[in-house]
Design a protein around this motif. Structure first.
Motif, PDB file in Angstrom:
ATOM      1  N   MET A  36     -38.097  77.069  -2.004  1.00  0.00           N
ATOM      2  CA  MET A  36     -37.576  77.843  -3.032  1.00  0.00           C
ATOM      3  C   MET A  36     -36.643  78.859  -2.217  1.00  0.00           C
ATOM      4  SD  MET A  36     -37.855  79.972  -6.322  1.00  0.00           S
ATOM      5  CE  MET A  36     -37.534  81.858  -5.986  1.00  0.00           C
ATOM      6  N   ARG A  37     -34.768  78.891  -1.284  1.00  0.00           N
ATOM      7  CA  ARG A  37     -34.606  79.876  -0.771  1.00  0.00           C
ATOM      8  C   ARG A  37     -34.514  81.575  -1.572  1.00  0.00           C
ATOM      9  NH1 ARG A  37     -29.857  77.926   2.335  1.00  0.00           N
ATOM     10  NH2 ARG A  37     -31.357  77.564   3.821  1.00  0.00           N
ATOM     11  N   LEU A  38     -34.899  82.153  -0.902  1.00  0.00           N
ATOM     12  CA  LEU A  38     -35.036  84.002  -1.488  1.00  0.00           C
ATOM     13  C   LEU A  38     -33.959  84.709  -1.598  1.00  0.00           C
ATOM     14  CD1 LEU A  38     -38.539  84.349  -1.479  1.00  0.00           C
ATOM     15  CD2 LEU A  38     -37.396  83.780  -3.004  1.00  0.00           C
TER      16      LEU A  38
ATOM     17  N   PRO B 102     -37.153  89.747  -9.770  1.00  0.00           N
ATOM     18  CA  PRO B 102     -38.251  89.140  -9.095  1.00  0.00           C
ATOM     19  C   PRO B 102     -38.720  88.420  -7.715  1.00  0.00           C
ATOM     20  CG  PRO B 102     -37.654  89.064 -11.367  1.00  0.00           C
ATOM     21  CD  PRO B 102     -36.692  89.880 -10.193  1.00  0.00           C
ATOM     22  N   ASP B 103     -37.316  87.931  -7.091  1.00  0.00           N
ATOM     23  CA  ASP B 103     -37.297  87.105  -6.159  1.00  0.00           C
ATOM     24  C   ASP B 103     -37.213  88.782  -4.586  1.00  0.00           C
ATOM     25  OD1 ASP B 103     -36.276  84.664  -7.275  1.00  0.00           O
ATOM     26  OD2 ASP B 103     -35.006  84.990  -6.172  1.00  0.00           O
ATOM     27  N   VAL B 104     -37.148  89.703  -5.081  1.00  0.00           N
ATOM     28  CA  VAL B 104     -37.056  91.160  -4.078  1.00  0.00           C
ATOM     29  C   VAL B 104     -38.814  90.951  -3.966  1.00  0.00           C
ATOM     30  CG1 VAL B 104     -36.612  93.059  -4.048  1.00  0.00           C
ATOM     31  CG2 VAL B 104     -35.212  91.675  -3.976  1.00  0.00           C
ATOM     32  N   ASP B 105     -39.753  90.950  -4.889  1.00  0.00           N
ATOM     33  CA  ASP B 105     -40.623  91.159  -5.144  1.00  0.00           C
ATOM     34  C   ASP B 105     -41.484  90.499  -4.653  1.00  0.00           C
ATOM     35  OD1 ASP B 105     -40.571  93.675  -6.261  1.00  0.00           O
ATOM     36  OD2 ASP B 105     -40.520  92.926  -8.526  1.00  0.00           O
ATOM     37  N   THR B 106     -40.646  88.925  -4.830  1.00  0.00           N
ATOM     38  CA  THR B 106     -42.154  88.136  -3.827  1.00  0.00           C
ATOM     39  C   THR B 106     -41.978  87.750  -2.701  1.00  0.00           C
ATOM     40  OG1 THR B 106     -41.491  86.209  -6.219  1.00  0.00           O
ATOM     41  CG2 THR B 106     -41.915  85.089  -3.926  1.00  0.00           C
TER      42      THR B 106
ATOM     43  N   ARG C 118     -44.358  87.752  -0.145  1.00  0.00           N
ATOM     44  CA  ARG C 118     -45.081  87.048   1.110  1.00  0.00           C
ATOM     45  C   ARG C 118     -45.038  87.582   2.632  1.00  0.00           C
ATOM     46  NH1 ARG C 118     -41.135  82.121  -0.778  1.00  0.00           N
ATOM     47  NH2 ARG C 118     -42.070  81.464  -2.955  1.00  0.00           N
ATOM     48  N   LEU C 119     -44.639  88.200   2.923  1.00  0.00           N
ATOM     49  CA  LEU C 119     -44.049  89.177   4.071  1.00  0.00           C
ATOM     50  C   LEU C 119     -45.333  89.096   4.546  1.00  0.00           C
ATOM     51  CD1 LEU C 119     -40.136  90.601   4.167  1.00  0.00           C
ATOM     52  CD2 LEU C 119     -41.485  88.590   6.037  1.00  0.00           C
ATOM     53  N   LEU C 120     -45.885  90.721   3.257  1.00  0.00           N
ATOM     54  CA  LEU C 120     -47.050  91.190   3.423  1.00  0.00           C
ATOM     55  C   LEU C 120     -48.015  91.091   3.741  1.00  0.00           C
ATOM     56  CD1 LEU C 120     -46.277  94.673   0.509  1.00  0.00           C
ATOM     57  CD2 LEU C 120     -46.917  94.512   3.227  1.00  0.00           C
TER      58      LEU C 120
ATOM     59  N   VAL D 162     -39.395  90.513  13.558  1.00  0.00           N
ATOM     60  CA  VAL D 162     -40.275  89.599  14.863  1.00  0.00           C
ATOM     61  C   VAL D 162     -39.656  90.690  16.552  1.00  0.00           C
ATOM     62  CG1 VAL D 162     -41.046  88.220  13.850  1.00  0.00           C
ATOM     63  CG2 VAL D 162     -39.134  87.723  15.384  1.00  0.00           C
ATOM     64  N   ASP D 163     -38.116  91.188  16.292  1.00  0.00           N
ATOM     65  CA  ASP D 163     -37.827  91.213  17.141  1.00  0.00           C
ATOM     66  C   ASP D 163     -37.681  93.037  17.091  1.00  0.00           C
ATOM     67  OD1 ASP D 163     -37.503  89.282  18.972  1.00  0.00           O
ATOM     68  OD2 ASP D 163     -35.805  88.480  17.245  1.00  0.00           O
ATOM     69  N   GLY D 164     -37.670  94.066  15.847  1.00  0.00           N
ATOM     70  CA  GLY D 164     -37.828  94.939  15.976  1.00  0.00           C
ATOM     71  C   GLY D 164     -36.738  95.408  14.601  1.00  0.00           C
ATOM     72  N   ARG D 165     -35.545  94.637  14.312  1.00  0.00           N
ATOM     73  CA  ARG D 165     -34.714  95.107  14.213  1.00  0.00           C
ATOM     74  C   ARG D 165     -35.327  95.800  12.249  1.00  0.00           C
ATOM     75  NH1 ARG D 165     -32.197  90.108  16.779  1.00  0.00           N
ATOM     76  NH2 ARG D 165     -33.721  89.041  15.276  1.00  0.00           N
ATOM     77  N   THR D 166     -34.687  96.427  11.646  1.00  0.00           N
ATOM     78  CA  THR D 166     -34.529  96.415  10.466  1.00  0.00           C
ATOM     79  C   THR D 166     -33.542  95.621   9.840  1.00  0.00           C
ATOM     80  OG1 THR D 166     -34.462  98.795  10.762  1.00  0.00           O
ATOM     81  CG2 THR D 166     -33.928  98.648   8.869  1.00  0.00           C
ATOM     82  N   ILE D 167     -34.317  95.100   8.434  1.00  0.00           N
ATOM     83  CA  ILE D 167     -33.503  94.248   7.748  1.00  0.00           C
ATOM     84  C   ILE D 167     -33.853  94.605   6.128  1.00  0.00           C
ATOM     85  CG2 ILE D 167     -33.737  91.863   6.558  1.00  0.00           C
ATOM     86  CD1 ILE D 167     -33.091  92.416  10.362  1.00  0.00           C
ATOM     87  N   GLU D 168     -33.510  94.242   5.608  1.00  0.00           N
ATOM     88  CA  GLU D 168     -33.159  94.867   4.283  1.00  0.00           C
ATOM     89  C   GLU D 168     -32.614  93.962   3.529  1.00  0.00           C
ATOM     90  OE1 GLU D 168     -31.292  98.495   2.367  1.00  0.00           O
ATOM     91  OE2 GLU D 168     -29.501  96.942   2.207  1.00  0.00           O
ATOM     92  N   VAL D 169     -33.431  93.332   2.216  1.00  0.00           N
ATOM     93  CA  VAL D 169     -33.227  92.814   0.892  1.00  0.00           C
ATOM     94  C   VAL D 169     -32.764  93.634   0.144  1.00  0.00           C
ATOM     95  CG1 VAL D 169     -33.878  90.492  -0.192  1.00  0.00           C
ATOM     96  CG2 VAL D 169     -34.949  91.446   2.217  1.00  0.00           C
TER      97      VAL D 169
END
Length: 133
Positions: free
Chosen positions: A1-3, A74-78, A82-84, A111-118
């Motif tokens: 599933m694509r989040l 719920p997709d944000v929480d999932t 998963r990342l944690l 992985v490259d140290g960039r800040t990502i937001e979802v």
């Protein structure tokens, strides 16, 4: 599933702020929707996103943030769970966001140290329908 569903915006820091603002507004045709001492939020007329590029005046050129949309809270929480579980460092826990349009989201380092937001549940802006071709 694509989040992740789509790219919301890219936040850039630039030393030549006025020149970049002229480029994004003039050449790309983005519309300045908000401004605050050395920061501009630029929207695309055919996009429901609050803005697609944020420019910030800075001494050094850099990518501040890449923001992606998710379909639901719920997709944000999932995704955060998963990342944690994968050992990814979260900058902020999922919760209410204070960006234009509000919403619910979190930030992490890729992985490259960039800040990502979802985020999800971000208020859409009034935009015009773009016709094909």
């Amino acid at each position: 599933m694509r989040l992740l569903t789509h790219l919301r915006h890219v936040d850039l820091a630039v030393p030549d702020y006025d020149k970049q603002l002229d480029f994004y507004a003039g050449v790309w045709g983005l519309t300045k929707v908000a401004e605050d001492s050395g920061i501009s939020f630029l929207a695309a007329e055919g996009s429901p996103e609050q803005y697609v590029v944020r420019l910030r005046k800075a001494d050094e050129k850099r990518l501040d943030l890449v923001s992606y949309g998710a379909a639901s809270v719920p997709d944000v929480d999932t995704l955060a769970d998963r990342l944690l579980a994968g050992g990814v460092q979260l900058i902020s826990q999922p919760g209410k966001t204070d960006a234009p349009g509000g919403g619910y989201g979190f930030r992490f380092f890729d992985v490259d140290g960039r800040t990502i937001e979802v985020s999800a549940d971000v208020e859409v802006r009034q935009h015009r329908k773009i016709e094909e071709k």
